[in-house]
Design a protein around this motif. Structure first.
Motif, PDB file in Angstrom:
ATOM      1  N   ILE A  46     -12.484  -2.682   6.989  1.00  0.00           N
ATOM      2  CA  ILE A  46     -11.650  -2.159   5.911  1.00  0.00           C
ATOM      3  C   ILE A  46     -12.188  -0.814   5.416  1.00  0.00           C
ATOM      4  CG2 ILE A  46     -12.918  -3.507   4.173  1.00  0.00           C
ATOM      5  CD1 ILE A  46      -9.206  -3.052   3.839  1.00  0.00           C
ATOM      6  N   PHE A  48     -10.396   1.815   7.227  1.00  0.00           N
ATOM      7  CA  PHE A  48      -9.090   2.092   6.634  1.00  0.00           C
ATOM      8  C   PHE A  48      -9.179   3.194   5.585  1.00  0.00           C
ATOM      9  CE2 PHE A  48      -6.279   1.764   3.049  1.00  0.00           C
ATOM     10  CZ  PHE A  48      -5.047   1.869   3.643  1.00  0.00           C
ATOM     11  N   PHE A  64      -8.202  -0.298  12.298  1.00  0.00           N
ATOM     12  CA  PHE A  64      -8.416  -1.364  11.316  1.00  0.00           C
ATOM     13  C   PHE A  64      -7.442  -2.514  11.541  1.00  0.00           C
ATOM     14  CE2 PHE A  64      -6.685  -2.872   7.150  1.00  0.00           C
ATOM     15  CZ  PHE A  64      -7.639  -3.861   6.963  1.00  0.00           C
ATOM     16  N   HIS A  65      -6.184  -2.203  11.746  1.00  0.00           N
ATOM     17  CA  HIS A  65      -5.186  -3.258  11.989  1.00  0.00           C
ATOM     18  C   HIS A  65      -5.521  -4.054  13.250  1.00  0.00           C
ATOM     19  CE1 HIS A  65      -1.466  -2.137   9.348  1.00  0.00           C
ATOM     20  NE2 HIS A  65      -2.549  -2.362   8.651  1.00  0.00           N
ATOM     21  N   ILE A  85      -3.827  -7.429  12.310  1.00  0.00           N
ATOM     22  CA  ILE A  85      -2.610  -7.186  11.530  1.00  0.00           C
ATOM     23  C   ILE A  85      -1.645  -6.417  12.441  1.00  0.00           C
ATOM     24  CG2 ILE A  85      -1.667  -6.053   9.471  1.00  0.00           C
ATOM     25  CD1 ILE A  85      -4.483  -6.248   8.237  1.00  0.00           C
ATOM     26  N   TYR A 130       4.934  -2.231  10.772  1.00  0.00           N
ATOM     27  CA  TYR A 130       5.948  -3.136  10.245  1.00  0.00           C
ATOM     28  C   TYR A 130       6.579  -2.612   8.958  1.00  0.00           C
ATOM     29  CZ  TYR A 130       2.217  -4.654   7.068  1.00  0.00           C
ATOM     30  OH  TYR A 130       1.224  -4.675   6.131  1.00  0.00           O
ATOM     31  N   LYS A 156      -0.893   0.178  -1.308  1.00  0.00           N
ATOM     32  CA  LYS A 156      -2.323  -0.122  -1.346  1.00  0.00           C
ATOM     33  C   LYS A 156      -2.691  -0.750  -2.691  1.00  0.00           C
ATOM     34  CE  LYS A 156      -6.629  -0.113  -0.025  1.00  0.00           C
ATOM     35  NZ  LYS A 156      -7.056  -1.083   0.999  1.00  0.00           N
ATOM     36  N   PHE A 184      -1.581  -4.284  -2.735  1.00  0.00           N
ATOM     37  CA  PHE A 184      -2.489  -5.112  -1.932  1.00  0.00           C
ATOM     38  C   PHE A 184      -3.741  -5.472  -2.715  1.00  0.00           C
ATOM     39  CE2 PHE A 184      -1.006  -3.112   2.298  1.00  0.00           C
ATOM     40  CZ  PHE A 184      -0.215  -4.206   2.565  1.00  0.00           C
TER      41      PHE A 184
HETATM   42  O1  LIG Z   1      -3.690  -2.237   6.054  1.00  0.00           O
HETATM   43  C1  LIG Z   1      -3.635  -3.186   5.292  1.00  0.00           C
HETATM   44  O2  LIG Z   1      -4.467  -3.340   4.195  1.00  0.00           O
HETATM   45  C2  LIG Z   1      -4.107  -4.558   3.548  1.00  0.00           C
HETATM   46  C3  LIG Z   1      -5.274  -5.392   3.174  1.00  0.00           C
HETATM   47  O3  LIG Z   1      -5.791  -5.995   4.339  1.00  0.00           O
HETATM   48  C4  LIG Z   1      -6.358  -4.601   2.500  1.00  0.00           C
HETATM   49  O4  LIG Z   1      -5.932  -3.826   1.468  1.00  0.00           O
HETATM   50  C5  LIG Z   1      -3.132  -5.167   4.445  1.00  0.00           C
HETATM   51  O5  LIG Z   1      -2.597  -6.369   4.266  1.00  0.00           O
HETATM   52  C6  LIG Z   1      -2.797  -4.303   5.424  1.00  0.00           C
HETATM   53  O6  LIG Z   1      -1.845  -4.463   6.330  1.00  0.00           O
END
Ligand SMILES: O=C1O[C@H]([C@@H](O)CO)C(O)=C1O
Ligand code: HEM
Ligand code: HEM
Ligand code: HEM
Ligand code: HEM
Lengths: 214, 214
Positions: free
Chosen positions: B35, B38, B98-99, B104, B108, B172, B175
């Protein structure tokens, strides 16, 4: 004339996609402070602040407006923007009422900060346009000084409205598609549909800006 | 000259706010698929696709560029846009890695659809600009035909980048501020700070567009 047709159908598609999204996946509409009242918010914002706003801004791009008296065109332009503004205010009222009923604080997200700024600029633009271009007191000199500023802010407000729509659709999808196979990241049909609605608004907006500024 | 100063400091503020947000609330940076990798995404996107992109686009607005030979200015313009593009690609690489590590799915969200479209248009703009304006084969006629299109798409890409930044910051925050007193809707200090960063990017972008199009 072909471009008028293309624009009208794109604009209608933006509105219809938003209505269909809210009806088919979110239970339709009501005006009672419930989550169904929220559903008016996307529809009224897209209709008022994007489609009608664009139609009103493009009035002087019709060749018919270049001949004959200007006053009817000016009044039409101002009246259409007033209608767009009224729909916008109704759209905001829908989401504020929903928040108050559900005890959700108002104006916390970046979406709402940008959105409220956009609507505020829209109001300023309307009053300035009305007092300088429609009321008879302003000199030709003042009008021609303000005209490029009027056009630039008109285009900026549309750009900010598009950014508001994108962040709004995005956050609504994160809210409502949370878990399991229906999570946003698995791209269920609602997500694909609403993402497409957002991209449609972007294409429509760029086309309008092109006609406006080119 | 005053406006160059204002623009430079606003641009630096946008970058510094993003860095501070990621360092202070999200643990800083790394390049390892975690992360923390990211966290490079917002910083590199704001630096590359907004600030450097704007600086590169405004080069011809410097009065110095109006006298003397054009080639060095052209090369500078193209080179700065190339650098902006490289930072953008690194920024995308950071989020895709990161994805992939976190399993992840990619692409999408509406944010990512709009973002990838913006970067794709940026690439097209670069190759078209390079082949028509820098390589010597194109006639004056072709160049003057394409110039307004080049400028309009340049401005559109910046607008779309701003919409991407807004939706990105917004999501963000949804999230990472999920529960309790730290929920986004209670406006904890991180939310206020990052909302302000987003509004700064909007102000910066509108100023650049004004100088570019006015
Ligand atoms: O890129 C992302 O970050 C968030 C989370 O994992 C951290 O903020 C999430 O669901 C994503 O798809
Ligand atoms: C020009 C277009 C838009 C503007 C100006 C705008 C403005 C706003 C404002 C000011 C709020 C805050 C209301 C409150 O706090 O009570 C809000 C909330 C909200 N809007 Fe929009 N909106 C727009 C389009 C959309 C669209 C198309 C959607 C799509 C679904 C949407 C989704 C939301 C959601 C989910 C909220 C509640 C959460 C939040 O406060 O962010 N908006 N909007
Ligand atoms: C918020 C609302 C408004 C917006 C977004 C807006 C937007 C625009 C835009 C984009 C144009 C450019 C059209 C072109 O270049 O051909 C324009 C022109 C114009 N607007 Fe507005 N406008 C608004 C309100 C008003 C109002 C209330 C008036 C009062 C009558 C007004 C008067 C004019 C006039 C006279 C012109 C044309 C000038 C000319 O071509 O000679 N506007 N407006
Ligand atoms: C011009 C600016 C930007 C562009 C073009 C852009 C583009 C993208 C793209 C293409 C993805 C998808 C990556 C994948 O699926 O693997 C993505 C993801 C993401 N971006 Fe950005 N981005 C921008 C700015 C930002 C900013 C400033 C933030 C602020 C934090 C941000 C937050 C995110 C987040 C949280 C994700 C992961 C969730 C998702 O896929 O939507 N982005 N971005
Ligand atoms: C993706 C990258 C690019 C973007 C976003 C971009 C953007 C812009 C913008 C906004 C202007 C308008 C400046 C003004 O009106 O004064 C401009 C002008 C120009 N661009 Fe680019 N540009 C890009 C790539 C290139 C490349 C690779 C070249 C190749 C040399 C190039 C050549 C030119 C030239 C020659 C002009 C000025 C024309 C003139 O004022 O006579 N551009 N560009």
């Amino acid at each position: 004339y072909l471009s008028v047709l293309a624009l009208c159908s794109l604009g209608s598609m933006c509105i219809l996609f938003t209505i269909y999204w809210m009806r088919y996946w979110h239970g339709g509409f009501a005006w009672d402070g419930s989550i169904l009242m929220f559903n008016w918010h996307p529809v009224l914002m897209v209709t008022g602040m994007v489609v009608l706003y664009s139609a009103a801004s493009l009035v002087y791009r019709l060749p018919q407006s270049w001949v004959g008296p200007r006053l009817p065109w000016k009044s039409g332009h101002a009246a259409m923007h007033l209608l767009a503004f009224l729909l916008t205010v109704l759209g905001l009222h829908a989401v504020f009422e929903f928040h108050n009923h559900a005890k959700i604080p108002n104006l916390y997200s970046l979406h709402s900060w940008l959105g409220i700024t956009t609507v505020f600029l829209f109001a300023c633009q309307w009053f300035l346009g009305f007092s300088v271009f429609l009321l008879p007191w302003a000199s030709m000199w003042l009008r021609s000084l303000l005209k490029p500023i009027h056009v630039f802010f008109g285009a900026s407000i549309l750009s900010l409205a598009i950014a508001s729509v994108i962040s709004g659709i995005n956050e609504k999808l994160f809210f409502s598609l949370k878990n399991g196979t229906k999570s946003y990241s698995n791209l269920p049909s609602e997500a694909v549909f609403a993402n497409c609605a957002g991209m449609l608004v972007v294409v429509f907006g760029l086309l309008v800006l092109y006609i406006l500024l080119a």
